[in-house]
Design a protein around this motif. Structure first.
Motif, PDB file in Angstrom:
ATOM      1  N   CYS A 195      63.482  64.489  15.000  1.00 40.87           N
ATOM      2  CA  CYS A 195      63.877  64.612  13.426  1.00 40.87           C
ATOM      3  C   CYS A 195      62.409  64.360  12.718  1.00 40.87           C
ATOM      4  O   CYS A 195      62.039  64.856  11.439  1.00 40.87           O
ATOM      5  N   GLU A 196      61.607  63.634  13.215  1.00 41.37           N
ATOM      6  CA  GLU A 196      60.274  63.265  12.687  1.00 41.37           C
ATOM      7  C   GLU A 196      59.451  64.804  12.622  1.00 41.37           C
ATOM      8  O   GLU A 196      58.763  64.876  11.320  1.00 41.37           O
ATOM      9  N   GLN A 197      59.708  65.651  13.366  1.00 44.32           N
ATOM     10  CA  GLN A 197      58.750  66.838  13.364  1.00 44.32           C
ATOM     11  C   GLN A 197      59.578  67.802  12.408  1.00 44.32           C
ATOM     12  O   GLN A 197      58.706  68.229  11.528  1.00 44.32           O
ATOM     13  N   TRP A 198      60.965  67.712  12.166  1.00 42.83           N
ATOM     14  CA  TRP A 198      61.855  68.406  11.337  1.00 42.83           C
ATOM     15  C   TRP A 198      61.241  68.084   9.860  1.00 42.83           C
ATOM     16  O   TRP A 198      61.092  69.126   8.995  1.00 42.83           O
ATOM     17  N   LEU A 199      61.292  66.758   9.762  1.00 43.98           N
ATOM     18  CA  LEU A 199      60.947  66.433   8.180  1.00 43.98           C
ATOM     19  C   LEU A 199      59.503  66.772   7.886  1.00 43.98           C
ATOM     20  O   LEU A 199      59.440  67.248   6.725  1.00 43.98           O
ATOM     21  N   LYS A 200      58.623  66.943   8.796  1.00 47.81           N
ATOM     22  CA  LYS A 200      57.253  67.476   8.285  1.00 47.81           C
ATOM     23  C   LYS A 200      57.358  69.006   8.089  1.00 47.81           C
ATOM     24  O   LYS A 200      56.883  69.206   7.073  1.00 47.81           O
ATOM     25  N   ASN A 201      58.015  69.674   8.922  1.00 57.90           N
ATOM     26  CA  ASN A 201      58.294  70.977   8.720  1.00 57.90           C
ATOM     27  C   ASN A 201      58.909  71.628   7.638  1.00 57.90           C
ATOM     28  O   ASN A 201      58.368  72.094   6.649  1.00 57.90           O
ATOM     29  N   ILE A 202      60.087  70.786   7.014  1.00 59.75           N
ATOM     30  CA  ILE A 202      60.566  71.112   5.912  1.00 59.75           C
ATOM     31  C   ILE A 202      59.996  70.662   4.738  1.00 59.75           C
ATOM     32  O   ILE A 202      60.213  71.243   3.625  1.00 59.75           O
ATOM     33  N   SER A 203      59.244  69.407   4.845  1.00 58.67           N
ATOM     34  CA  SER A 203      58.681  69.003   3.625  1.00 58.67           C
ATOM     35  C   SER A 203      57.594  70.118   3.000  1.00 58.67           C
ATOM     36  O   SER A 203      57.536  69.962   1.634  1.00 58.67           O
ATOM     37  N   HIS A 204      56.916  70.902   3.756  1.00 59.58           N
ATOM     38  CA  HIS A 204      56.060  71.773   3.333  1.00 59.58           C
ATOM     39  C   HIS A 204      56.894  72.843   2.272  1.00 59.58           C
ATOM     40  O   HIS A 204      56.367  73.219   1.313  1.00 59.58           O
ATOM     41  N   VAL A 205      57.786  73.392   2.576  1.00 53.78           N
ATOM     42  CA  VAL A 205      58.683  74.073   2.033  1.00 53.78           C
ATOM     43  C   VAL A 205      59.224  73.802   0.790  1.00 53.78           C
ATOM     44  O   VAL A 205      59.165  74.325  -0.293  1.00 53.78           O
ATOM     45  N   ILE A 206      59.770  72.490   0.862  1.00 54.55           N
ATOM     46  CA  ILE A 206      60.397  71.700  -0.167  1.00 54.55           C
ATOM     47  C   ILE A 206      59.402  71.428  -1.388  1.00 54.55           C
ATOM     48  O   ILE A 206      59.777  71.664  -2.290  1.00 54.55           O
ATOM     49  N   GLU A 207      58.325  71.272  -0.862  1.00 58.43           N
ATOM     50  CA  GLU A 207      57.186  70.664  -1.981  1.00 58.43           C
ATOM     51  C   GLU A 207      56.809  72.124  -2.725  1.00 58.43           C
ATOM     52  O   GLU A 207      56.689  71.963  -3.762  1.00 58.43           O
ATOM     53  N   LYS A 208      56.654  73.292  -1.859  1.00 61.16           N
ATOM     54  CA  LYS A 208      56.183  74.320  -2.561  1.00 61.16           C
ATOM     55  C   LYS A 208      57.261  74.895  -3.394  1.00 61.16           C
ATOM     56  O   LYS A 208      57.145  75.489  -4.470  1.00 61.16           O
ATOM     57  N   ALA A 209      58.559  74.607  -3.031  1.00 61.34           N
ATOM     58  CA  ALA A 209      59.818  74.965  -3.818  1.00 61.34           C
ATOM     59  C   ALA A 209      59.837  74.343  -5.162  1.00 61.34           C
ATOM     60  O   ALA A 209      60.721  74.733  -5.946  1.00 61.34           O
ATOM     61  N   GLY A 210      59.275  73.085  -4.937  1.00 63.98           N
ATOM     62  CA  GLY A 210      59.540  72.201  -6.535  1.00 63.98           C
ATOM     63  C   GLY A 210      60.440  71.401  -6.283  1.00 63.98           C
ATOM     64  O   GLY A 210      61.172  71.025  -7.428  1.00 63.98           O
ATOM     65  N   LEU A 211      61.245  71.302  -5.222  1.00 70.09           N
ATOM     66  CA  LEU A 211      62.309  70.227  -4.744  1.00 70.09           C
ATOM     67  C   LEU A 211      61.673  68.907  -4.315  1.00 70.09           C
ATOM     68  O   LEU A 211      60.633  68.800  -3.957  1.00 70.09           O
ATOM     69  N   ARG A 212      62.824  67.868  -4.489  1.00 64.24           N
ATOM     70  CA  ARG A 212      62.394  66.447  -4.137  1.00 64.24           C
ATOM     71  C   ARG A 212      63.242  66.163  -2.780  1.00 64.24           C
ATOM     72  O   ARG A 212      64.480  66.421  -2.886  1.00 64.24           O
ATOM     73  N   LEU A 213      62.528  66.040  -1.696  1.00 63.60           N
ATOM     74  CA  LEU A 213      63.193  65.515  -0.532  1.00 63.60           C
ATOM     75  C   LEU A 213      63.712  64.273  -0.394  1.00 63.60           C
ATOM     76  O   LEU A 213      63.174  63.068  -0.665  1.00 63.60           O
ATOM     77  N   PRO A 214      65.042  64.062  -0.567  1.00 64.08           N
ATOM     78  CA  PRO A 214      65.730  62.759  -0.522  1.00 64.08           C
ATOM     79  C   PRO A 214      65.136  62.105   0.648  1.00 64.08           C
ATOM     80  O   PRO A 214      64.711  62.285   1.619  1.00 64.08           O
ATOM     81  N   GLN A 215      65.610  60.578   0.609  1.00 62.76           N
ATOM     82  CA  GLN A 215      65.277  59.899   1.897  1.00 62.76           C
ATOM     83  C   GLN A 215      66.502  59.958   2.756  1.00 62.76           C
ATOM     84  O   GLN A 215      67.821  59.828   2.254  1.00 62.76           O
ATOM     85  N   MET A 216      66.152  59.972   4.109  1.00 69.88           N
ATOM     86  CA  MET A 216      67.225  59.860   5.046  1.00 69.88           C
ATOM     87  C   MET A 216      67.634  58.543   5.135  1.00 69.88           C
ATOM     88  O   MET A 216      67.166  57.555   6.097  1.00 69.88           O
ATOM     89  N   THR A 217      68.698  57.931   4.198  1.00 66.16           N
ATOM     90  CA  THR A 217      69.124  56.573   4.275  1.00 66.16           C
ATOM     91  C   THR A 217      70.497  56.411   5.316  1.00 66.16           C
ATOM     92  O   THR A 217      70.476  55.440   5.935  1.00 66.16           O
ATOM     93  N   THR A 218      71.202  57.498   4.935  1.00 62.58           N
ATOM     94  CA  THR A 218      72.566  57.264   5.995  1.00 62.58           C
ATOM     95  C   THR A 218      73.276  58.498   6.405  1.00 62.58           C
ATOM     96  O   THR A 218      73.916  59.151   6.065  1.00 62.58           O
ATOM     97  N   PRO A 219      72.386  58.960   7.597  1.00 63.67           N
ATOM     98  CA  PRO A 219      72.718  59.945   8.354  1.00 63.67           C
ATOM     99  C   PRO A 219      74.063  60.087   8.921  1.00 63.67           C
ATOM    100  O   PRO A 219      74.708  58.935   9.344  1.00 63.67           O
ATOM    101  N   VAL A 220      74.990  61.220   8.586  1.00 60.92           N
ATOM    102  CA  VAL A 220      76.373  61.267   8.805  1.00 60.92           C
ATOM    103  C   VAL A 220      76.748  61.469  10.438  1.00 60.92           C
ATOM    104  O   VAL A 220      76.319  62.561  10.891  1.00 60.92           O
TER     105      VAL A 220
END
Length: 251
Positions: A195-220
């Motif tokens: 999960c930690e690596q996944w968050l790092k990987n997607i963060s780069h794309v999310i930032e470039k896209a101009g989106l806001r990455l939510p906090q992982m507070t209540t995983p289902v």
């Protein structure tokens, strides 16, 4: 829990995720926004189902599991180990695209870890499907970036889809009872590390896209222990309808 129990549980949850999201994504066949996307979603759905079949074969050959087709189509909903995220209907295109983006990056991180697995069949499978996963994530990244830079309305819709999907995507990384043993035996690094690596990987794309990455507070969570949404049984009824007409038929 013994390794002979922990490994099949790991394989089953990964395979069930792949099978169910493969069938969900196949529902876009003939409905894609453009012809290219129609073909792409159908092709990637077929890849997912192929990955599931390969994992079911490993279960059969190494752990005495049943025939992959019977295992895929004949279980009751409570016997499946898929996460809730993959069960949900395809919804809007932006929802399915965001699910594709989040799930395929998670799948890629998982199989990258399997490339160093002490369990040789997983290591070999990771090598075989490496190219497919690279294409899947490149496709998802390209469309996320394209839609998020297509105008404010489009970007807002993608942000809403991300907000809608994010806690559900956290369920991909629900830890299992035998996880500590699998980590100790170097089968894989465990769900938290993935999960930690996944968050790092997607963060780069999310930032470039101009989106806001939510906090992982209540995983289902819940799917890994057989607790599912109402949507799974409905999908299983459709998915296995023809197979259950004659489970012993040779196609």
């Amino acid at each position: 829990m013994q390794l002979q129990q922990a490994l099949p549980e790991l394989l089953t949850k990964i395979a069930d995720d792949e099978l169910i999201i493969g069938h969900r994504n196949s529902e876009w066949t003939g409905l894609g926004p453009v012809m290219e996307e129609d073909i792409a979603f159908s092709s990637m759905a077929q890849d997912k189902i192929g990955h599931a079949w390969a994992l079911y074969r490993i279960l059969q050959e190494h752990f005495g599991g049943g025939d992959p087709d019977h295992f895929a189509f004949m279980r009751q909903a409570g016997e499946y180990k898929c996460c809730h995220f993959v069960e949900l209907p395809i919804g809007s295109y932006e929802f399915s695209l965001m699910r594709h983006f989040l799930f395929d990056h998670a799948e890629t991180v998982r199989y990258q870890s399997f490339a160093q697995s002490s369990f040789v069949p997983l290591q070999q499978l990771a090598g075989k499907i490496k190219g497919e996963l690279k294409y899947h994530t490149l496709h998802a990244d390209a469309w996320i970036l394209q839609l998020c830079t297509a105008g404010e309305d489009s970007r807002q819709r993608m942000q809403h889809a991300l907000d809608q999907c994010f806690q559900l995507a956290g369920g991909i990384f629900e830890p299992g009872a035998g996880e500590a043993l699998l980590i100790a035996e170097k089968v894989y690094p465990g769900e938290e590390a993935l999960c930690e690596q996944w968050l790092k990987n997607i963060s780069h794309v999310i930032e470039k896209a101009g989106l806001r990455l939510p906090q992982m507070t209540t995983p289902v969570y819940g799917g890994r222990t057989g607790q599912h949404t109402q949507h799974l049984q409905q999908l299983l009824n459709e998915m296995g309808e023809v197979f259950r007409l004659d489970p012993e038929a040779t196609w």
